[in-house]
Design a protein around this motif. Structure first.
Motif, PDB file in Angstrom:
ATOM      1  N   GLY A 163       0.797  -1.218   0.000  1.00 58.32           N
ATOM      2  CA  GLY A 163       0.000   0.000   0.000  1.00 58.32           C
ATOM      3  C   GLY A 163       0.826   1.263   0.000  1.00 58.32           C
ATOM      4  O   GLY A 163       0.315   2.350   0.297  1.00 58.32           O
ATOM      5  N   TYR A 164       2.102   1.150  -0.377  1.00 59.01           N
ATOM      6  CA  TYR A 164       3.011   2.296  -0.423  1.00 59.01           C
ATOM      7  C   TYR A 164       3.336   2.690  -1.869  1.00 59.01           C
ATOM      8  O   TYR A 164       4.368   3.298  -2.139  1.00 59.01           O
ATOM      9  CB  TYR A 164       4.300   1.982   0.344  1.00 59.01           C
ATOM     10  CG  TYR A 164       4.166   2.196   1.834  1.00 59.01           C
ATOM     11  CD1 TYR A 164       4.713   3.309   2.451  1.00 59.01           C
ATOM     12  CD2 TYR A 164       3.482   1.286   2.629  1.00 59.01           C
ATOM     13  CE1 TYR A 164       4.585   3.516   3.813  1.00 59.01           C
ATOM     14  CE2 TYR A 164       3.339   1.475   3.986  1.00 59.01           C
ATOM     15  CZ  TYR A 164       3.892   2.594   4.573  1.00 59.01           C
ATOM     16  OH  TYR A 164       3.747   2.801   5.931  1.00 59.01           O
ATOM     17  N   GLY A 165       2.426   2.363  -2.793  1.00 58.20           N
ATOM     18  CA  GLY A 165       2.676   2.660  -4.198  1.00 58.20           C
ATOM     19  C   GLY A 165       2.758   4.132  -4.520  1.00 58.20           C
ATOM     20  O   GLY A 165       3.372   4.525  -5.527  1.00 58.20           O
ATOM     21  N   SER A 166       2.172   4.995  -3.680  1.00 56.41           N
ATOM     22  CA  SER A 166       2.218   6.440  -3.939  1.00 56.41           C
ATOM     23  C   SER A 166       3.478   7.096  -3.398  1.00 56.41           C
ATOM     24  O   SER A 166       3.669   8.312  -3.560  1.00 56.41           O
ATOM     25  CB  SER A 166       0.987   7.122  -3.333  1.00 56.41           C
ATOM     26  OG  SER A 166       0.939   6.905  -1.926  1.00 56.41           O
ATOM     27  N   SER A 167       4.367   6.325  -2.764  1.00 56.68           N
ATOM     28  CA  SER A 167       5.612   6.874  -2.219  1.00 56.68           C
ATOM     29  C   SER A 167       6.502   7.414  -3.333  1.00 56.68           C
ATOM     30  O   SER A 167       6.612   6.819  -4.412  1.00 56.68           O
ATOM     31  CB  SER A 167       6.381   5.797  -1.448  1.00 56.68           C
ATOM     32  OG  SER A 167       5.628   5.304  -0.360  1.00 56.68           O
ATOM     33  N   GLU A 168       7.173   8.548  -3.041  1.00 55.65           N
ATOM     34  CA  GLU A 168       8.152   9.078  -3.997  1.00 55.65           C
ATOM     35  C   GLU A 168       9.324   8.121  -4.064  1.00 55.65           C
ATOM     36  O   GLU A 168       9.910   7.742  -3.056  1.00 55.65           O
ATOM     37  CB  GLU A 168       8.618  10.465  -3.556  1.00 55.65           C
ATOM     38  CG  GLU A 168       9.577  11.125  -4.518  1.00 55.65           C
ATOM     39  CD  GLU A 168       9.997  12.502  -4.059  1.00 55.65           C
ATOM     40  OE1 GLU A 168      11.161  12.666  -3.640  1.00 55.65           O
ATOM     41  OE2 GLU A 168       9.147  13.414  -4.093  1.00 55.65           O
ATOM     42  N   PHE A 169       9.695   7.729  -5.280  1.00 53.35           N
ATOM     43  CA  PHE A 169      10.660   6.661  -5.514  1.00 53.35           C
ATOM     44  C   PHE A 169      11.760   7.195  -6.420  1.00 53.35           C
ATOM     45  O   PHE A 169      11.507   7.583  -7.554  1.00 53.35           O
ATOM     46  CB  PHE A 169       9.928   5.489  -6.189  1.00 53.35           C
ATOM     47  CG  PHE A 169      10.684   4.201  -6.248  1.00 53.35           C
ATOM     48  CD1 PHE A 169      10.699   3.340  -5.171  1.00 53.35           C
ATOM     49  CD2 PHE A 169      11.360   3.828  -7.408  1.00 53.35           C
ATOM     50  CE1 PHE A 169      11.381   2.127  -5.237  1.00 53.35           C
ATOM     51  CE2 PHE A 169      12.036   2.629  -7.485  1.00 53.35           C
ATOM     52  CZ  PHE A 169      12.042   1.763  -6.387  1.00 53.35           C
ATOM     53  N   THR A 170      12.988   7.246  -5.895  1.00 54.28           N
ATOM     54  CA  THR A 170      14.110   7.807  -6.647  1.00 54.28           C
ATOM     55  C   THR A 170      15.228   6.778  -6.741  1.00 54.28           C
ATOM     56  O   THR A 170      15.597   6.163  -5.729  1.00 54.28           O
ATOM     57  CB  THR A 170      14.653   9.073  -5.961  1.00 54.28           C
ATOM     58  OG1 THR A 170      13.589  10.009  -5.776  1.00 54.28           O
ATOM     59  CG2 THR A 170      15.740   9.722  -6.799  1.00 54.28           C
ATOM     60  N   VAL A 171      15.754   6.580  -7.916  1.00 53.48           N
ATOM     61  CA  VAL A 171      16.894   5.686  -8.113  1.00 53.48           C
ATOM     62  C   VAL A 171      18.079   6.519  -8.574  1.00 53.48           C
ATOM     63  O   VAL A 171      17.987   7.270  -9.557  1.00 53.48           O
ATOM     64  CB  VAL A 171      16.572   4.590  -9.145  1.00 53.48           C
ATOM     65  CG1 VAL A 171      17.798   3.711  -9.384  1.00 53.48           C
ATOM     66  CG2 VAL A 171      15.401   3.741  -8.680  1.00 53.48           C
ATOM     67  N   LEU A 172      19.185   6.398  -7.837  1.00 55.91           N
ATOM     68  CA  LEU A 172      20.405   7.164  -8.121  1.00 55.91           C
ATOM     69  C   LEU A 172      21.477   6.182  -8.573  1.00 55.91           C
ATOM     70  O   LEU A 172      21.860   5.274  -7.814  1.00 55.91           O
ATOM     71  CB  LEU A 172      20.865   7.940  -6.890  1.00 55.91           C
ATOM     72  CG  LEU A 172      19.802   8.867  -6.263  1.00 55.91           C
ATOM     73  CD1 LEU A 172      19.130   8.183  -5.060  1.00 55.91           C
ATOM     74  CD2 LEU A 172      20.437  10.175  -5.805  1.00 55.91           C
ATOM     75  N   GLU A 173      21.970   6.353  -9.807  1.00 55.06           N
ATOM     76  CA  GLU A 173      22.913   5.412 -10.398  1.00 55.06           C
ATOM     77  C   GLU A 173      24.295   6.045 -10.559  1.00 55.06           C
ATOM     78  O   GLU A 173      24.415   7.238 -10.827  1.00 55.06           O
ATOM     79  CB  GLU A 173      22.396   4.970 -11.766  1.00 55.06           C
ATOM     80  CG  GLU A 173      20.987   4.401 -11.748  1.00 55.06           C
ATOM     81  CD  GLU A 173      20.379   4.392 -13.134  1.00 55.06           C
ATOM     82  OE1 GLU A 173      20.811   3.565 -13.967  1.00 55.06           O
ATOM     83  OE2 GLU A 173      19.475   5.216 -13.394  1.00 55.06           O
ATOM     84  N   GLN A 174      25.330   5.220 -10.367  1.00 57.17           N
ATOM     85  CA  GLN A 174      26.715   5.635 -10.597  1.00 57.17           C
ATOM     86  C   GLN A 174      27.014   6.969  -9.903  1.00 57.17           C
ATOM     87  O   GLN A 174      27.604   7.892 -10.499  1.00 57.17           O
ATOM     88  CB  GLN A 174      26.989   5.746 -12.096  1.00 57.17           C
ATOM     89  CG  GLN A 174      27.038   4.423 -12.826  1.00 57.17           C
ATOM     90  CD  GLN A 174      28.335   3.662 -12.561  1.00 57.17           C
ATOM     91  OE1 GLN A 174      29.375   4.239 -12.200  1.00 57.17           O
ATOM     92  NE2 GLN A 174      28.275   2.348 -12.709  1.00 57.17           N
ATOM     93  N   LEU A 175      26.644   7.069  -8.638  1.00 56.04           N
ATOM     94  CA  LEU A 175      26.800   8.327  -7.901  1.00 56.04           C
ATOM     95  C   LEU A 175      28.255   8.792  -7.885  1.00 56.04           C
ATOM     96  O   LEU A 175      29.156   8.023  -7.547  1.00 56.04           O
ATOM     97  CB  LEU A 175      26.299   8.157  -6.461  1.00 56.04           C
ATOM     98  CG  LEU A 175      24.787   8.310  -6.262  1.00 56.04           C
ATOM     99  CD1 LEU A 175      24.376   7.835  -4.861  1.00 56.04           C
ATOM    100  CD2 LEU A 175      24.370   9.756  -6.468  1.00 56.04           C
ATOM    101  N   GLY A 176      28.457  10.038  -8.230  1.00 53.89           N
ATOM    102  CA  GLY A 176      29.789  10.622  -8.224  1.00 53.89           C
ATOM    103  C   GLY A 176      30.587  10.375  -9.480  1.00 53.89           C
ATOM    104  O   GLY A 176      31.659  10.959  -9.667  1.00 53.89           O
ATOM    105  N   GLY A 177      30.087   9.526 -10.374  1.00 52.14           N
ATOM    106  CA  GLY A 177      30.820   9.205 -11.592  1.00 52.14           C
ATOM    107  C   GLY A 177      30.364  10.031 -12.777  1.00 52.14           C
ATOM    108  O   GLY A 177      29.370  10.764 -12.713  1.00 52.14           O
ATOM    109  N   PRO A 178      31.060   9.910 -13.893  1.00 48.81           N
ATOM    110  CA  PRO A 178      30.720  10.708 -15.076  1.00 48.81           C
ATOM    111  C   PRO A 178      29.376  10.313 -15.696  1.00 48.81           C
ATOM    112  O   PRO A 178      28.790  11.101 -16.448  1.00 48.81           O
ATOM    113  CB  PRO A 178      31.879  10.418 -16.045  1.00 48.81           C
ATOM    114  CG  PRO A 178      32.465   9.129 -15.565  1.00 48.81           C
ATOM    115  CD  PRO A 178      32.277   9.107 -14.085  1.00 48.81           C
ATOM    116  N   THR A 179      28.875   9.115 -15.400  1.00 47.03           N
ATOM    117  CA  THR A 179      27.581   8.680 -15.958  1.00 47.03           C
ATOM    118  C   THR A 179      26.487   8.696 -14.897  1.00 47.03           C
ATOM    119  O   THR A 179      25.486   7.988 -15.033  1.00 47.03           O
ATOM    120  CB  THR A 179      27.697   7.276 -16.575  1.00 47.03           C
ATOM    121  OG1 THR A 179      28.099   6.344 -15.551  1.00 47.03           O
ATOM    122  CG2 THR A 179      28.705   7.267 -17.711  1.00 47.03           C
TER     123      THR A 179
END
Length: 393
Positions: A163-179
């Motif tokens: 029941g948490y489908g409305s939660s804000e969902f953020t995916v952070l990839e390759q943090l700190g890298g050029p991509t």
């Protein structure tokens, strides 16, 4: 004294992101160990990629290169869910030198503008996704350390189911890298492919299922062998869960005591002993559904208790009248540990009275009445009274 092993934290920015001290440690090493991905980030000579499983191979690997200058690469901050902690535990703090890099949590909070001291970090690197359940509470900020590219989809699916489908969902990839890439959606809308190196951020929005003792009875799949909600809350107050401690739940039934002990804190653990095979499987399902760290042992106590890790607390919820049960539990309990027994039958109450006379402790009788329909009106229906004995060793 041999040179300490140096553990260098490295980020997705690789060699350019290392401090002069970290670069010097890598360049001066006789051998550099790390994952294949990490080793590819540094220009150096002899490289040794981690075998799998690492935990079993690590002592032999360190022994093989003993006497040489060893540098170990770690993701981000090596003592934050990292190899640095493992090496310190194995070798001692004096034998390990750690050069940290900003952790993925630090970088994620910086990107999101989240206060790091108010964020709950959950690692799913070596844990099932169900371990998220106790942390899903309205308004909580969660950062999830992913196992790989599949983890965001698994987490999103769990959130929707809870029941948490409305939660804000953020995916952070390759943090700190050029991509580096940051993508946001609602959990229910997530359907993206991601890089294996990712962190998930969740601003929780959904229903309450507290970690306080006394979950609703219908939170558990059961066949009637369930410590009821009000009795469970009192029983757990006597068991007094403490972070890092271990509970034995003897005669586990549906597992409610073991599960709510484990939900008190992520480091709480429980071993539930249940002789009935169907109930043992049901207990495992309940523990998974509620994200609890419970190990189920199928067998009849007290014989099934032999060889188990010594507990800090014991709950005898079933089988109290079995020959030798109390002596086996009392003998295994650590000094200062708590033992709690509940009884509803005259036979069990008689034993409890004898134990109370010989060992002292606290003895209470709890009677609960619930409102229910009486024709067109409402009246009180009493449940069977429960005798609760608790004692500290």
């Amino acid at each position: 004294m041999p040179d300490p092993i140096t553990v260098v934290g490295i980020g997705a920015d690789g060699w350019p992101g290392l401090s002069p001290a970290a670069r010097a440690a890598v360049e001066s090493a006789d051998v550099v160990m790390g994952s294949t991905r990490q080793l590819a980030l540094v220009p150096t000579g002899l490289r040794v990629a981690w075998p799998s499983p690492l935990s079993e191979a690590l002592p032999g690997l360190l022994s093989q290169y003993a006497g040489q200058r060893i540098c170990v690469l770690a993701s981000g901050d090596p003592t934050f869910h990292g190899i640095g902690t493992t090496l310190v535990r194995m070798l001692g703090a004096d034998a390990v030198r750690v050069i940290p890099h900003p952790s993925s949590v630090s970088l994620a909070c910086a990107r999101l503008g989240w206060p790091q001291d108010q964020v709950q970090v959950v690692s799913l690197v070596n844990q099932p996704v169900e371990r998220l359940h106790p942390h899903l509470q309205p308004g909580r900020l969660l950062l999830i350390l992913s196992r790989g590219a599949q983890t965001p989809a698994e987490v999103a699916q769990l959130l929707v189911a809870r029941g948490y489908g409305s939660s804000e969902f953020t995916v952070l990839e390759q943090l700190g890298g050029p991509t580096e890439r940051v993508r946001r959606s609602r959990a229910a809308d997530w359907s993206e492919d991601v890089d294996a190196l990712n962190v998930i951020a969740i601003a929780c929005e959904g229903p309450v299922l507290s970690t306080a003792p006394g979950l609703p009875d219908d939170a558990y799949e059961n066949d009637g062998q369930l410590t009821k909600r009000e009795v469970r809350a009192v029983t757990l107050s006597r068991l007094a869960p403490v972070p890092g401690q271990l509970l034995w739940d003897v005669g586990g039934g549906a597992g409610s005591i073991a599960i709510e002990w484990s939900r008190h804190h992520p480091s709480c653990r429980a071993i539930a002993v249940e002789r009935n095979g169907d109930r043992a499987k049901r207990l495992e399902r309940n523990a998974a559904a509620l994200g609890a760290s419970v190990t189920v042992v199928e067998g009849a106590a007290p014989a099934a208790l032999d060889g188990l890790e010594a507990p800090d607390a014991i709950f005898i919820g079933g089988g109290a009248t079995a020959a030798g049960m109390f002596d086996a539990c009392w003998g295994a309990l650590k000094p200062g540990g708590r033992l709690v027994t509940n009884g509803v039958t005259l036979e069990t109450e008689s034993l409890i009275a004898d134990w109370y006379k010989s060992h002292g402790g606290d003895l209470v009788r709890l009677s609960v009445q619930r409102a229910s329909a009486v024709g067109t009106m409402t009246g009180w229906r009493p449940a069977m009274p429960v005798t609760i004995w608790s004692v500290v060793k």
